[in-house]
Design an enzyme around this catalytic site. Structure first.
Site, PDB file in Angstrom:
ATOM      1  N   ASP A 209       0.841  -1.203   0.000  1.00  0.00           N
ATOM      2  CA  ASP A 209       0.000   0.000   0.000  1.00  0.00           C
ATOM      3  C   ASP A 209       0.875   1.251   0.000  1.00  0.00           C
ATOM      4  OD1 ASP A 209      -2.315   1.521  -0.082  1.00  0.00           O
ATOM      5  OD2 ASP A 209      -2.609   1.509   2.084  1.00  0.00           O
TER       6      ASP A 209
ATOM      7  N   ALA B  83      -3.596  11.091   3.357  1.00  0.00           N
ATOM      8  CA  ALA B  83      -3.304   9.786   3.955  1.00  0.00           C
ATOM      9  C   ALA B  83      -2.473   8.945   3.006  1.00  0.00           C
ATOM     10  CB  ALA B  83      -4.606   9.067   4.288  1.00  0.00           C
TER      11      ALA B  83
END
EC number: 3.5.2.3
Length: 342
Positions: free
Chosen positions: A246, A262
């Protein structure tokens, strides 16, 4: 152990973004990975097979290696059709479709508002053998951000698993002991990716002694008891858990702001970061399964045939790295890494 040779790894969850930054993100992800599954939450999102193939071409234009191949995914919306899924599967380049609950993370506003709306799509995916990738968080404002994953498991994912038992599902970037238990107890068609930063850090690292914006990611870092459960799962050798970084770059100014984005950038040193976790757990012998075997086995793809070698050799991570016309601050910026890929 000071040297470790493993089958060439893959990254089953990475964000490369788009445009001029691809020159930098593709360089990092292709350095030693055989394959990477590219997330579709670009602007605009990758919602059709044509868009996926065009995005793949833009990535490949910056690929300077022979061993690296990008695998593509579709972004599911309320308007995705079963025909689009069949078309994507037939393309040979799209291996999965991604469920983003609307508003759950970066560039997810076009995501699914109610999973029941895409049940015909999930049925088609089950029929043609396309994997479902899930960002496992609810987005209703009455649910605390630290409870979003658990609530999603109970209210959204459990019914999907029950209603589509033959659909292969990857619960992406799990962050809680609840998710570990869910995946272990689910049928053999449910697996999970785990990031390096969720193994290395917990919410104390992000919040104690001042806010550290480069640790801010979604799903958010949890308490250390959840971190320990993730470490146990990742290093156990259990075939249901595999590597997905990720890695999600944002320009330094977009992270270090009053309303920061984020995402944590780890593609510069992914397998090296995982090696530290496995070494600290006394489970280096299980790194190869997690990084190189479990992912392709679950996806029904061949394992890579060549190897890479990690050596115990400290090296400094730069304070920043180029990111198109800007810079990105990577995880471990200004610190030393313990392992290096030869």
């Amino acid at each position: 152990m000071t040297t470790l040779t493993i089958t060439r790894p893959d990254d089953w969850h990475v964000h490369l973004r788009d445009g001029e930054v691809l020159a930098d993100t593709v360089r990092d992800i292709s350095r030693y990975n055989g394959r990477a599954l590219i997330m579709p939450n670009t602007v605009p999102p990758v919602t059709t097979s044509e868009m996926a193939l065009a995005y793949r071409d833009r990535i490949q234009a910056h690929n300077q290696t022979e061993q690296f191949s990008p695998l593509m995914s579709l972004y599911l919306t309320d308007n995705t059709t079963a025909d689009e899924v069949r078309k994507a599967k037939a393309s040979g380049a799209v291996v999965a479709a991604k469920l983003y609950p609307a508003g759950a993370t970066t560039n997810s506003d076009s995501g699914v508002t109610d999973v029941k709306k895409i049940y015909p799509v999930l049925q088609a995916m089950q029929e043609v053998g396309m994997l479902l990738l899930v960002h496992g968080e609810v987005t209703t404002h009455d649910v605390d951000i630290f409870d979003r994953e658990k609530t999603f498991l109970d209210n959204v994912l459990a019914p999907i698993v029950q209603d589509f038992p033959d659909l292969k599902i990857v619960l992406e970037h799990i962050t809680t002991s609840d998710a570990v238990v869910f995946v272990k107890n689910a049928n053999e068609n449910v697996a999970a990716t785990i990031t390096a930063h969720h193994l290395l850090y917990n919410r104390n690292h992000m919040l104690v002694g001042g806010i550290k914006p480069h640790f801010y990611c979604l799903p958010i870092l949890k308490r250390n008891t959840h971190q320990l459960a993730l470490i146990s799962a990742a290093t156990s050798g259990n075939k249901k858990f595999f590597l997905g970084t990720d890695s999600a770059p944002h320009a330094k100014g977009a992270k270090e702001s009053a309303c920061g984005c984020a995402g944590s950038y780890t593609a510069h040193a992914a397998v090296e970061l995982y090696a530290e976790v496995f070494e600290q757990a006394g489970k280096l012998e299980n790194l190869e399964a997690f990084a190189s075997h479990n992912g392709p086995d679950f996806y029904g793809l061949p394992r890579n045939q060549d190897t890479i070698t990690l050596v115990k050799d400290a090296w400094p991570v730069p304070a920043s790295m180029p990111f198109g016309g800007d810079i990105v601050v990577p995880i471990r910026a200004g610190e030393n890494m313990e392992w290096k890929v030869k």
